[in-house]
Write an enzyme that holds these catalytic residues in place. Structure first.
Site, mmCIF file in Angstrom:
data_model
loop_
_atom_site.group_PDB
_atom_site.id
_atom_site.type_symbol
_atom_site.label_atom_id
_atom_site.label_comp_id
_atom_site.label_asym_id
_atom_site.label_seq_id
_atom_site.Cartn_x
_atom_site.Cartn_y
_atom_site.Cartn_z
ATOM 1 N N LYS A 52 15.742 -0.343 -3.422
ATOM 2 C CA LYS A 52 16.388 0.802 -2.788
ATOM 3 C C LYS A 52 15.450 2.010 -2.730
ATOM 4 O O LYS A 52 15.453 2.773 -1.760
ATOM 5 C CB LYS A 52 17.664 1.173 -3.547
ATOM 6 C CG LYS A 52 18.798 0.169 -3.388
ATOM 7 C CD LYS A 52 19.996 0.560 -4.245
ATOM 8 C CE LYS A 52 21.124 -0.442 -4.123
ATOM 9 N NZ LYS A 52 22.301 -0.082 -4.969
ATOM 10 N N SER A 81 20.188 4.031 -7.894
ATOM 11 C CA SER A 81 20.994 3.564 -9.018
ATOM 12 C C SER A 81 21.807 2.354 -8.602
ATOM 13 O O SER A 81 22.208 2.224 -7.442
ATOM 14 C CB SER A 81 21.919 4.689 -9.496
ATOM 15 O OG SER A 81 22.679 4.285 -10.604
ATOM 16 N N ASP A 82 22.078 1.469 -9.561
ATOM 17 C CA ASP A 82 22.913 0.303 -9.304
ATOM 18 C C ASP A 82 23.688 -0.014 -10.579
ATOM 19 O O ASP A 82 23.106 -0.053 -11.669
ATOM 20 C CB ASP A 82 22.064 -0.901 -8.874
ATOM 21 C CG ASP A 82 22.879 -1.928 -8.102
ATOM 22 O OD1 ASP A 82 23.532 -1.547 -7.114
ATOM 23 O OD2 ASP A 82 22.877 -3.102 -8.494
ATOM 24 N N THR A 83 24.990 -0.224 -10.441
ATOM 25 C CA THR A 83 25.867 -0.480 -11.588
ATOM 26 C C THR A 83 26.592 -1.806 -11.404
ATOM 27 O O THR A 83 27.109 -2.099 -10.322
ATOM 28 C CB THR A 83 26.907 0.649 -11.740
ATOM 29 O OG1 THR A 83 26.237 1.893 -11.902
ATOM 30 C CG2 THR A 83 27.818 0.408 -12.948
#
Length: 212
Positions: A52, A81-83
């Site tokens: 990203k 960000s990635d959750t």
């Protein structure tokens, strides 16, 4: 001058940064989010924030005006960000439910157990030419313990409409909070961004950039 760029369309991440009175702009880019064979959940989200960041930085630079000799140097601090949620087996990723039956299946696995919420964050400092100046990475885990869920509770929650677009089918900042017995770790991490850790990383990078 450093412009903070949030490379995410998530309203929850935007709200968290806004709560901290951080000035930022939004500029996201799409990437292929397919999980690779044999890839662990942690490796997956670390790879995602890296991909990203590359996509967002390239897109950002492509939209910048042509630099002239008199133009002041500009720096951009791009946050990706990635959750994800992970079941107790450590490998099964909690995704957005496809339908009601899919949500119930996930919730039954989460009932009276502890699942993990992982967030990977990458901070990428680039100049106006797209050259990477600095990078920093965070990987944060929060353990979430659910109460025992019954069918009536699941039916009521599904009818609320809240679970449909949430990973794991719940929102800790919404009605889903009633299912959370306890957490161990960052609350904001479960929402979508470990806020205190991210703000500290931004401050460190701004200080490092000032010394360049």
């Amino acid at each position: 001058m450093i412009t903070v760029v949030l490379a995410s369309t998530s309203p929850r991440r935007q709200q968290l940064l806004a709560m901290a009175d951080l000035d930022f702009v939004i500029h996201s880019a799409e990437v292929d989010e397919t999980v690779q064979a044999g890839e662990s959940p942690q490796d997956y989200i670390v790879r995602m924030v890296g991909a990203k960041a590359v996509a967002a930085c390239h897109s950002l630079v492509s939209q910048m005006p042509v630099k002239t000799a008199s133009t002041e140097r500009q720096l951009f601090l791009v946050i990706t960000s990635d959750t994800i949620g992970v079941l107790p087996d450590g490998r099964s990723i909690l995704v957005k439910p496809i339908d009601k039956e899919d949500a119930f299946r996930m919730w039954q696995q989460m009932s009276d157990t502890e699942h993990a919420v992982w967030t990977a964050v990458q901070l990428t400092l680039i100049d106006e030419c797209g050259q990477v100046v600095l990078t920093d990475n965070l990987l944060e885990k929060t353990a979430v313990k659910f109460i025992t869920l019954n069918k009536a509770a699941m039916e009521d929650y599904w009818r609320s409409g809240e679970p449909a677009d949430k990973a794991g089918g719940y929102a800790i900042q919404g009605k889903g909070a009633a299912w959370v017995e306890r957490i161990n770790g960052s609350y904001s991490n479960v929402v979508g961004l470990p806020l205190a850790q991210t703000l500290a990383a931004i401050k460190r990078m701004q200080q490092q950039a000032a010394d360049l």
